[in-house]
Enzyme design. Sequence first.
Site, PDB file in Angstrom:
ATOM      1  CG  HIS A  82       2.229  -1.237  -1.587  1.00  0.00           C
ATOM      2  ND1 HIS A  82       3.326  -0.139  -1.340  1.00  0.00           N
ATOM      3  CD2 HIS A  82       2.570  -1.985  -2.417  1.00  0.00           C
ATOM      4  CE1 HIS A  82       4.239  -0.314  -2.588  1.00  0.00           C
ATOM      5  NE2 HIS A  82       3.872  -1.633  -3.202  1.00  0.00           N
ATOM      6  CG  HIS A 113      -7.187  -2.603   0.134  1.00  0.00           C
ATOM      7  ND1 HIS A 113      -7.726  -3.101  -0.697  1.00  0.00           N
ATOM      8  CD2 HIS A 113      -6.996  -1.220   0.128  1.00  0.00           C
ATOM      9  CE1 HIS A 113      -7.871  -2.081  -1.462  1.00  0.00           C
ATOM     10  NE2 HIS A 113      -7.599  -1.005  -1.142  1.00  0.00           N
ATOM     11  CG  HIS A 115      -6.035   3.103   1.365  1.00  0.00           C
ATOM     12  ND1 HIS A 115      -4.851   3.236   0.485  1.00  0.00           N
ATOM     13  CD2 HIS A 115      -6.910   2.322   0.667  1.00  0.00           C
ATOM     14  CE1 HIS A 115      -5.168   2.247  -0.588  1.00  0.00           C
ATOM     15  NE2 HIS A 115      -6.328   1.780  -0.485  1.00  0.00           N
ATOM     16  CG  HIS A 138     -10.634   1.077  -0.577  1.00  0.00           C
ATOM     17  ND1 HIS A 138      -9.602   1.869  -1.192  1.00  0.00           N
ATOM     18  CD2 HIS A 138     -11.603   2.258  -0.332  1.00  0.00           C
ATOM     19  CE1 HIS A 138      -9.823   3.195  -1.299  1.00  0.00           C
ATOM     20  NE2 HIS A 138     -10.772   3.366  -0.789  1.00  0.00           N
ATOM     21  CB  THR A 223      -6.636   4.608  -4.833  1.00  0.00           C
ATOM     22  OG1 THR A 223      -6.439   3.727  -3.950  1.00  0.00           O
ATOM     23  CG2 THR A 223      -7.905   4.838  -4.939  1.00  0.00           C
ATOM     24  CB  THR A 224      -2.354   1.023  -5.444  1.00  0.00           C
ATOM     25  OG1 THR A 224      -3.050   0.003  -5.699  1.00  0.00           O
ATOM     26  CG2 THR A 224      -2.591   1.502  -4.091  1.00  0.00           C
TER      27      THR A 224
END
Length: 288
Positions: A82, A113, A115, A138, A223-224
């Site tokens: 992801h 990580h 996005h 993030h 957010t996941t």
Amino acid sequence: MDLIFADQKWKMNKNNEVSGAHFDYGNPKDWPKDYPSCGGMRQSPINIQLQDVGMIEPGQQPVYRNRYGAKPKRMTITNNGHTVQLTGEWQKGYTPTISGGPLNGTYQFSELHFHWGSNNFVGSEHLINNHSFPIEMHIVHWKETYGNKTEATKHPNGLAVLGYLMSIHKSPNRGLKMMQMGFQHIVEPSRSTKIDPFPLSFFDPNVSRQKTARYFTYPGSLTTPPCSESVTWLLSVRLGNIATHQLDSLRRLRLSNHDNHNNRPTQQLNGRSVSSYLEIQFSNADSM
């Protein structure tokens, strides 16, 4: 390295802890069917309307970033299907932490990580006045009084995430440049590799020189999935930088379900307020 169990919903790490879940970015509106918290009232990301942001009065305690200049003993990057995730192991007493500002207590670094989107015009999860940025970083921390991240995630104030919106610049991001050296080994999901260790301050050298920066804060969620509503968000107002070739290298990493992006759409504010704090500040003893 994480292990994928094809016949199970969950992905387990070497400690038999849940480290991810099966979901895709094609239909994020369906996430609440399997993960009820994703349909909660304090979900992230959000669209921040500047005219609605409340100002915190001068004189309030800043957010302190402690030991962000400390170099870890080991560092690992992982394609978890992801995103690409960075973790590290520091000498005892030197793990980076944040404290102050709206945070009650000390929060220890867990992982960071990114996005991104399918092109250079979209990609960030948070929006500013409906404007998207190419990428968002993030940096995730958990509250030390809860003992570990798994337990902290169960509490409304268990996690604190530093978010950085990034714009395209001719100069590459120094931290991401260090990560890129290992990308060839993690093209496929569920691959990990060791990389040369470096301090987290490499991701944000301007703050290191300027010492302070304004940020937005609000109560939100991961957010996941499972979208746990345990996050105090600290979103930097000042943009970070990333080079075009670095964005391209991220897009070459293969995500699960053939996803070509990993940014969740914005969620309803549901009466929450967003405030602007005056600064994030490095502690004096920031390195080892």
